[in-house]
Design an enzyme around this catalytic site. Sequence first.
Site, PDB file in Angstrom:
ATOM      1  N   ILE A 187       1.352   2.113   0.696  1.00 31.71           N
ATOM      2  CA  ILE A 187       1.883   0.980   1.451  1.00 31.71           C
ATOM      3  C   ILE A 187       0.590   0.005   1.328  1.00 31.71           C
ATOM      4  CG2 ILE A 187       1.992   1.700   3.579  1.00 31.71           C
ATOM      5  CD1 ILE A 187       4.318  -0.620   3.892  1.00 31.71           C
ATOM      6  N   LEU A 188       0.517  -1.266   1.007  1.00 30.24           N
ATOM      7  CA  LEU A 188      -0.400  -2.063   1.393  1.00 30.24           C
ATOM      8  C   LEU A 188       0.156  -3.600   1.500  1.00 30.24           C
ATOM      9  CD1 LEU A 188      -3.502  -2.741   1.520  1.00 30.24           C
ATOM     10  CD2 LEU A 188      -3.530  -3.265  -0.957  1.00 30.24           C
ATOM     11  N   ILE A 189      -0.114  -4.426   2.371  1.00 35.38           N
ATOM     12  CA  ILE A 189       0.026  -5.940   2.343  1.00 35.38           C
ATOM     13  C   ILE A 189      -1.400  -6.368   2.094  1.00 35.38           C
ATOM     14  CG2 ILE A 189       0.723  -7.732   3.804  1.00 35.38           C
ATOM     15  CD1 ILE A 189       2.878  -5.737   3.437  1.00 35.38           C
ATOM     16  N   GLN A 194      -1.572 -10.574   5.470  1.00 37.20           N
ATOM     17  CA  GLN A 194      -1.457  -9.731   6.575  1.00 37.20           C
ATOM     18  C   GLN A 194      -1.054 -10.476   7.986  1.00 37.20           C
ATOM     19  OE1 GLN A 194      -4.930  -6.993   6.345  1.00 37.20           O
ATOM     20  NE2 GLN A 194      -4.389  -6.024   4.703  1.00 37.20           N
ATOM     21  N   ARG A 195      -0.636  -9.478   8.881  1.00 37.46           N
ATOM     22  CA  ARG A 195      -0.358 -10.043  10.010  1.00 37.46           C
ATOM     23  C   ARG A 195       1.008 -10.973  10.108  1.00 37.46           C
ATOM     24  NH1 ARG A 195      -4.309  -8.636  13.700  1.00 37.46           N
ATOM     25  NH2 ARG A 195      -6.345  -7.973  12.644  1.00 37.46           N
ATOM     26  N   LEU A 198       5.143  -7.846   7.249  1.00 37.08           N
ATOM     27  CA  LEU A 198       5.615  -7.538   6.047  1.00 37.08           C
ATOM     28  C   LEU A 198       5.574  -6.027   5.974  1.00 37.08           C
ATOM     29  CD1 LEU A 198       4.189 -10.270   3.922  1.00 37.08           C
ATOM     30  CD2 LEU A 198       6.283 -10.119   4.805  1.00 37.08           C
ATOM     31  N   GLY A 199       4.594  -5.300   6.591  1.00 38.57           N
ATOM     32  CA  GLY A 199       4.412  -3.887   6.690  1.00 38.57           C
ATOM     33  C   GLY A 199       5.387  -3.139   7.235  1.00 38.57           C
ATOM     34  N   GLU A 220       4.743   9.777   2.873  1.00 42.89           N
ATOM     35  CA  GLU A 220       3.819  10.778   2.336  1.00 42.89           C
ATOM     36  C   GLU A 220       2.525  10.802   3.421  1.00 42.89           C
ATOM     37  OE1 GLU A 220       0.625  11.213  -1.256  1.00 42.89           O
ATOM     38  OE2 GLU A 220       2.716  10.856  -1.565  1.00 42.89           O
ATOM     39  N   SER A 224      -3.112   6.836   6.475  1.00 42.25           N
ATOM     40  CA  SER A 224      -4.441   6.234   6.586  1.00 42.25           C
ATOM     41  C   SER A 224      -4.238   5.691   8.327  1.00 42.25           C
ATOM     42  CB  SER A 224      -4.721   5.144   5.722  1.00 42.25           C
ATOM     43  OG  SER A 224      -3.834   3.804   6.028  1.00 42.25           O
TER      44      SER A 224
END
Length: 319
Positions: A187-189, A194-195, A198-199, A220, A224
């Site tokens: 997963i990556l915004i 960001q902030r 959305l994540g 999984e 991170s």
Amino acid sequence: MPVSNKLKVEEGVYGITESPNIERIRFGEYELNTWYGSTVYFAQDKTTLGYKYANLDKELQSRRKVPKVEKEIWLEKLFVCDNCFKYTDIKETFQDHVLKCELNSKQLGKIVYRENNLTIRKVCGAKHKLFTQNLCLFTKLYLDNKSVFFGVENFDFYIVYDNVIQKPMGFFSKEKLSLDRNNLACILIFPPYQRKHLGTLLISFSYELSKVEHLISGPEKPLSPFGLIGYLRYWTTVIVRVFIYGQLREFTTVSMSTLSTEVGMRQDDIETTLKYMNVLVKKEDGDDKIYIKKDLLRQWAKDNNITEIPILERKYLLI
């Protein structure tokens, strides 16, 4: 990103560098710093972008040698389309592409969630291979615990779009057939977006997918550091809500299996979350019962502004 085994940083390993090797990214209208290094944009000569090297004839390729002295920065600026993620190191080529990009006026995939401001689309890696490969390449510059390769065929990508600007703002990938029943691989915004919570929205959506499949699931591992922060934010919210406002609001004692079924989370993730919140009175080894400090949960809800309003509105789901 469809692979999770972290590669060792050593000579000859194709994928990771010890420090960022691309100084800046032009991503649409944004100028961004990179967070991590990746060799995968480049040919083995470490100076030429891979697609350019592939277009050279064999004789020219044979003349290019890997430099003996490792340069910290291999490229000062990479231009990346914020619609299709195609890339170049030539400003004029980028500007020309932006005007002509076929994804300027359309998005790939099937709509699976749509509310007033946001849309989530499911994009099949096997069907849209180049798009998802380029997405994975870009992602590696902002994640340090995932390695990149081009086997996107076995993954679906869930991409969140802004309904006004019609731009992708982030995504998560999910293995089509996960032996561990994971509902999320990566997963990556993207940094400009960001902030905006959305994540948390995407994580919540991944659990809704599992509920449709009648699975108790989760991400999984390993996560991170940023991923763990995002998941703890989601997990704590879900647990507080079910005990304070939801089906378990009258309970202080419940079996772990009951709680797992109610929230759709794996038991080890629940235990991690309860310990993180310091609301677990005790859990005996071999005992399925857990004992919850409800007063601390209420305080957590107050301190973190957790209300009855769900993270994701189920009425907007199209799955």
